[in-house]
Enzyme design. Structure first.
Site, PDB file in Angstrom:
ATOM      1  N   ASP A   2       9.076  -1.994   1.622  1.00  0.00           N
ATOM      2  CA  ASP A   2       7.877  -2.686   2.101  1.00  0.00           C
ATOM      3  C   ASP A   2       7.331  -1.855   3.251  1.00  0.00           C
ATOM      4  OD1 ASP A   2       5.962  -4.268   3.253  1.00  0.00           O
ATOM      5  OD2 ASP A   2       7.240  -6.041   3.472  1.00  0.00           O
TER       6      ASP A   2
ATOM      7  N   TYR B 186     -10.224  -5.952   4.900  1.00  0.00           N
ATOM      8  CA  TYR B 186     -10.010  -4.701   4.163  1.00  0.00           C
ATOM      9  C   TYR B 186     -10.771  -3.550   4.839  1.00  0.00           C
ATOM     10  CZ  TYR B 186      -9.627  -1.598   0.088  1.00  0.00           C
ATOM     11  OH  TYR B 186      -9.362  -0.549  -0.751  1.00  0.00           O
TER      12      TYR B 186
HETATM   13  N1  LIG Z   1      -8.763   1.539  -7.187  1.00  0.00           N
HETATM   14  C1  LIG Z   1      -9.817   1.688  -6.424  1.00  0.00           C
HETATM   15  O1  LIG Z   1     -10.962   1.664  -6.884  1.00  0.00           O
HETATM   16  C2  LIG Z   1      -9.653   1.906  -4.936  1.00  0.00           C
HETATM   17  C3  LIG Z   1     -10.809   2.103  -4.183  1.00  0.00           C
HETATM   18  C4  LIG Z   1     -10.681   2.333  -2.820  1.00  0.00           C
HETATM   19  C5  LIG Z   1      -9.439   2.363  -2.220  1.00  0.00           C
HETATM   20  N2  LIG Z   1      -8.330   2.161  -2.984  1.00  0.00           N
HETATM   21  C6  LIG Z   1      -7.043   2.201  -2.278  1.00  0.00           C
HETATM   22  O2  LIG Z   1      -6.149   3.035  -2.984  1.00  0.00           O
HETATM   23  C7  LIG Z   1      -4.812   2.589  -2.790  1.00  0.00           C
HETATM   24  C8  LIG Z   1      -4.143   2.439  -4.146  1.00  0.00           C
HETATM   25  O3  LIG Z   1      -4.843   1.445  -4.882  1.00  0.00           O
HETATM   26  P1  LIG Z   1      -4.683   1.243  -6.451  1.00  0.00           P
HETATM   27  O4  LIG Z   1      -6.026   0.942  -7.000  1.00  0.00           O
HETATM   28  O5  LIG Z   1      -3.876   2.343  -7.008  1.00  0.00           O
HETATM   29  O6  LIG Z   1      -3.900  -0.156  -6.439  1.00  0.00           O
HETATM   30  P2  LIG Z   1      -2.589  -0.631  -7.208  1.00  0.00           P
HETATM   31  O7  LIG Z   1      -2.513  -2.093  -6.920  1.00  0.00           O
HETATM   32  O8  LIG Z   1      -2.590  -0.143  -8.614  1.00  0.00           O
HETATM   33  O9  LIG Z   1      -1.408   0.122  -6.434  1.00  0.00           O
HETATM   34  C9  LIG Z   1      -1.022  -0.223  -5.126  1.00  0.00           C
HETATM   35  C10 LIG Z   1       0.486  -0.163  -5.034  1.00  0.00           C
HETATM   36  O10 LIG Z   1       0.856  -0.474  -3.680  1.00  0.00           O
HETATM   37  C11 LIG Z   1       2.019  -1.265  -3.725  1.00  0.00           C
HETATM   38  N3  LIG Z   1       2.144  -2.058  -2.493  1.00  0.00           N
HETATM   39  C12 LIG Z   1       1.369  -3.073  -2.063  1.00  0.00           C
HETATM   40  N4  LIG Z   1       1.839  -3.563  -0.912  1.00  0.00           N
HETATM   41  C13 LIG Z   1       2.945  -2.830  -0.596  1.00  0.00           C
HETATM   42  C14 LIG Z   1       3.870  -2.859   0.474  1.00  0.00           C
HETATM   43  N5  LIG Z   1       3.776  -3.760   1.472  1.00  0.00           N
HETATM   44  N6  LIG Z   1       4.886  -1.954   0.474  1.00  0.00           N
HETATM   45  C15 LIG Z   1       5.014  -1.051  -0.527  1.00  0.00           C
HETATM   46  N7  LIG Z   1       4.167  -0.986  -1.575  1.00  0.00           N
HETATM   47  C16 LIG Z   1       3.145  -1.866  -1.606  1.00  0.00           C
HETATM   48  C17 LIG Z   1       1.831  -2.159  -4.944  1.00  0.00           C
HETATM   49  O11 LIG Z   1       3.077  -2.703  -5.388  1.00  0.00           O
HETATM   50  C18 LIG Z   1       1.205  -1.187  -5.937  1.00  0.00           C
HETATM   51  O12 LIG Z   1       2.189  -0.544  -6.739  1.00  0.00           O
HETATM   52  C19 LIG Z   1      -4.900   1.287  -1.988  1.00  0.00           C
HETATM   53  O13 LIG Z   1      -4.661   1.591  -0.631  1.00  0.00           O
HETATM   54  C20 LIG Z   1      -6.334   0.859  -2.189  1.00  0.00           C
HETATM   55  O14 LIG Z   1      -6.812   0.092  -1.102  1.00  0.00           O
HETATM   56  C21 LIG Z   1      -8.400   1.931  -4.314  1.00  0.00           C
END
Ligand SMILES: NC(=O)c1ccc[n+]([C@@H]2O[C@H](COP(=O)([O-])OP(=O)(O)OC[C@H]3O[C@@H](n4cnc5c(N)ncnc54)[C@H](O)[C@@H]3O)[C@@H](O)[C@H]2O)c1
Length: 254
Positions: free
Chosen positions: A57, A160
């Site tokens: 975490d 966020y």
């Molecule tokens: N997908 C998009 O369009 C997008 C756009 C802007 C920013 N982001 C950012 O990119 C990053 C990845 O997003 P994604 O779309 O791959 O999301 P996702 O939900 O597919 O992956 C996020 C991962 O983080 C893990 N996670 C969450 N809380 C956690 C914690 N406390 N400790 C350890 N692991 C934890 C989750 O289990 C998950 O596997 C995030 O920071 C998100 O804010 C994504």
């Protein structure tokens, strides 16, 4: 910095942008540790790529310290750290029923997205500082993930946006402070990417989101995020920068 055999840590590596990063770094020959809460998915990806999964975490000091210890014992001190763990719950400052957002809701997003990013950054930097420098004097590279919501937060994104704005603000500061150790710090600010979070949305919602993207008018592919990670590792003069990966999107208020 070249990738050869360098120990790498990817938080949030079990899914989405992190998963793609794990695949890219493993393909480059890095010894990768996946730090995530999602055990089943993380273990499956580890088995497929030769990475090591460690349940962690990122919002907890103890959990992250333990994870770094396990990764170091297996792979050696970390040379590449990519912060992808994050959460994106929506919530208005004043809800439709007139009640203020519960403070714990705001604090939780800051705790995971901003404090969690700093948690990994501090542990990675301390390990990297003890590594041998390469011919360019480099000891490590840290890459964070913000969002274009750091710049154009939409309605319902107070927590966020604030969390991601903090990550952007920390980038140049950390790059300056860690320069004396030969550690670079960069941040990627994604626009809209096709990850499990997005894939769960109905097709018409995905299509309407894609239509807001000037060019290319499609959601980003996670491999395109990983491509920027690779460039940020390889390019020795890319430092202290936040790079938007957003198809020229500037988000509207809602
Ligand atoms: N997908 C998009 O369009 C997008 C756009 C802007 C920013 N982001 C950012 O990119 C990053 C990845 O997003 P994604 O779309 O791959 O999301 P996702 O939900 O597919 O992956 C996020 C991962 O983080 C893990 N996670 C969450 N809380 C956690 C914690 N406390 N400790 C350890 N692991 C934890 C989750 O289990 C998950 O596997 C995030 O920071 C998100 O804010 C994504």
């Amino acid at each position: 910095m070249e990738f050869n055999q360098i120990p790498a840590i990817v938080s949030g590596g079990a899914s989405g942008l992190g998963e793609s990063t794990v695949r890219a770094l493993a393909a480059e020959g890095c010894r990768v540790a996946i730090l995530d809460l999602q055990e089943e998915q993380g273990q499956a990806l580890a088995a497929e790529t030769g990475a090591l999964f460690i349940r962690c975490d990122v919002s907890s000091a103890d959990s992250a310290e333990q994870a770094f210890r396990l990764a170091r014992e297996a792979h050696g001190p970390c040379g590449i750290a990519v912060n992808c763990a994050g959460i994106a719950p929506a919530g208005r400052i004043v809800g439709k029923d007139g009640s203020p957002m519960p403070l714990e809701q705001f604090a939780r997003v800051i705790q995971v997205n901003l404090t969690g990013t700093f948690n990994l950054l501090r542990l990675a930097a301390a390990e990297m500082a003890g590594r041998d420098a390469n011919a360019d004097g480099e000891r490590g590279v840290i890459i964070n993930t913000a969002s274009i919501a750091a710049f154009e937060g939409q309605i319902g994104q107070a927590a966020y946006s604030a969390s991601k704005g903090g990550v952007v603000a920390m980038t140049l500061q950390a790059a300056r402070e860690l320069a004396r150790h030969g550690i670079r710090v960069n941040t990627i600010a994604p626009g809209l990417f096709m990850t499990p979070m997005m894939a769960a949305m109905p097709q018409e919602v995905q299509d309407s989101l894609a239509a807001t993207l000037p060019f290319p008018s499609r959601l980003g592919r996670p491999q395109e995020y990983a491509l920027m990670v690779q460039q940020m590792v390889r390019n020795p003069v890319l430092n202290g920068e936040t790079v938007r990966l957003d198809c020229a999107l500037r988000m509207a208020p809602r």
